[in-house]
Write a protein that holds these residues in place. Structure first.
Motif, PDB file in Angstrom:
ATOM      1  N   VAL A   1       3.024 -32.273 -17.671  1.00 40.56           N
ATOM      2  CA  VAL A   1       2.583 -33.661 -17.542  1.00 40.56           C
ATOM      3  C   VAL A   1       2.709 -34.354 -18.899  1.00 40.56           C
ATOM      4  CG1 VAL A   1       0.603 -35.162 -17.046  1.00 40.56           C
ATOM      5  CG2 VAL A   1       0.995 -33.101 -15.664  1.00 40.56           C
ATOM      6  N   PRO A   2       3.439 -35.479 -18.958  1.00 38.46           N
ATOM      7  CA  PRO A   2       3.546 -36.212 -20.224  1.00 38.46           C
ATOM      8  C   PRO A   2       2.161 -36.574 -20.760  1.00 38.46           C
ATOM      9  CG  PRO A   2       5.117 -37.073 -18.646  1.00 38.46           C
ATOM     10  CD  PRO A   2       4.227 -36.106 -17.899  1.00 38.46           C
ATOM     11  N   GLY A   3       1.911 -36.246 -22.020  1.00 41.35           N
ATOM     12  CA  GLY A   3       0.628 -36.539 -22.645  1.00 41.35           C
ATOM     13  C   GLY A   3      -0.328 -35.356 -22.664  1.00 41.35           C
ATOM     14  N   ILE A   4       0.035 -34.275 -21.973  1.00 41.43           N
ATOM     15  CA  ILE A   4      -0.805 -33.072 -21.990  1.00 41.43           C
ATOM     16  C   ILE A   4      -0.050 -31.971 -22.727  1.00 41.43           C
ATOM     17  CG2 ILE A   4      -1.938 -31.264 -20.626  1.00 41.43           C
ATOM     18  CD1 ILE A   4      -2.401 -33.284 -18.425  1.00 41.43           C
ATOM     19  N   GLY A   5      -0.605 -31.571 -23.846  1.00 43.20           N
ATOM     20  CA  GLY A   5      -0.044 -30.460 -24.611  1.00 43.20           C
ATOM     21  C   GLY A   5      -0.806 -29.188 -24.312  1.00 43.20           C
ATOM     22  N   GLU A   6      -0.489 -28.156 -25.057  1.00 48.05           N
ATOM     23  CA  GLU A   6      -1.099 -26.847 -24.831  1.00 48.05           C
ATOM     24  C   GLU A   6      -2.625 -26.889 -24.987  1.00 48.05           C
ATOM     25  OE1 GLU A   6      -0.607 -22.326 -26.499  1.00 48.05           O
ATOM     26  OE2 GLU A   6       1.152 -23.636 -26.497  1.00 48.05           O
ATOM     27  N   LYS A   7      -3.095 -27.538 -26.064  1.00 53.52           N
ATOM     28  CA  LYS A   7      -4.542 -27.570 -26.319  1.00 53.52           C
ATOM     29  C   LYS A   7      -5.298 -28.379 -25.256  1.00 53.52           C
ATOM     30  CE  LYS A   7      -4.273 -26.595 -31.172  1.00 53.52           C
ATOM     31  NZ  LYS A   7      -4.672 -26.806 -32.513  1.00 53.52           N
ATOM     32  N   THR A   8      -4.728 -29.523 -24.864  1.00 56.93           N
ATOM     33  CA  THR A   8      -5.377 -30.334 -23.828  1.00 56.93           C
ATOM     34  C   THR A   8      -5.389 -29.584 -22.499  1.00 56.93           C
ATOM     35  OG1 THR A   8      -4.714 -32.370 -24.947  1.00 56.93           O
ATOM     36  CG2 THR A   8      -5.354 -32.572 -22.639  1.00 56.93           C
ATOM     37  N   ALA A   9      -4.297 -28.902 -22.189  1.00 59.93           N
ATOM     38  CA  ALA A   9      -4.242 -28.104 -20.950  1.00 59.93           C
ATOM     39  C   ALA A   9      -5.336 -27.047 -20.956  1.00 59.93           C
ATOM     40  CB  ALA A   9      -2.862 -27.459 -20.797  1.00 59.93           C
ATOM     41  N   GLU A  10      -5.522 -26.398 -22.097  1.00 60.49           N
ATOM     42  CA  GLU A  10      -6.579 -25.376 -22.204  1.00 60.49           C
ATOM     43  C   GLU A  10      -7.963 -25.994 -22.015  1.00 60.49           C
ATOM     44  OE1 GLU A  10      -5.802 -23.524 -25.989  1.00 60.49           O
ATOM     45  OE2 GLU A  10      -4.083 -22.406 -25.191  1.00 60.49           O
TER      46      GLU A  10
END
Length: 139
Positions: free
Chosen positions: A90-99
């Motif tokens: 999802v654009p705007g979601i990186g690894e840390k935000t996903a976690e």
């Protein structure tokens, strides 16, 4: 507004269909030109995948389109079923935000509304609005 449906026929190949809401599997099979019908007809849902064995004339499997293809086709993914890899697409979601999203989901058990994502630092209304194109919550 239409549903996106993926049909895989083991002998003919794969096809993607855009169907109106309220269409049944047998209606689609009729339009598609198949000469067989399903005994227990059902409504088609957005993102559904049907696997047909045309030699035995039966729908043998029903599942969901995988999340990678859902995103490519513009079909959102259920936030309560999304994996870390799904969220990172999802654009705007990186690894840390996903976690952080997965940690919040684990803490809550499941999300009841998508606005709960704003409990995560850095996710405000503007960013949430962008996520809604890719994520939803199945009722």
């Amino acid at each position: 507004n239409s549903n996106i449906l993926h049909i895989q026929d083991k002998h003919i190949g794969e096809e993607i269909f855009f169907t109106p809401p309220g269409m049944t599997a047998n209606q689609l099979l009729n339009i598609k030109g198949n000469d067989f019908r399903i005994k227990k007809d059902f409504l088609l849902e957005n993102g559904m995948k049907l696997i047909i064995d045309s030699s035995s004339k039966n729908v043998i499997s029903m599942s969901l389109i995988d999340n990678y293809h859902r995103y490519a086709l513009g079909v959102p993914v259920d936030l309560n079923l999304a994996t870390k890899d799904d969220l990172i697409m999802v654009p705007g979601i990186g690894e840390k935000t996903a976690e952080k999203i997965l940690a919040l989901r684990n803490k809550k058990g499941r999300f009841k509304n998508i606005e709960e994502l704003m409990e995560i630092k850095g996710i405000k209304e503007k960013k949430l609005a962008k996520f809604k194109k890719y994520l939803y919550l199945k009722k």
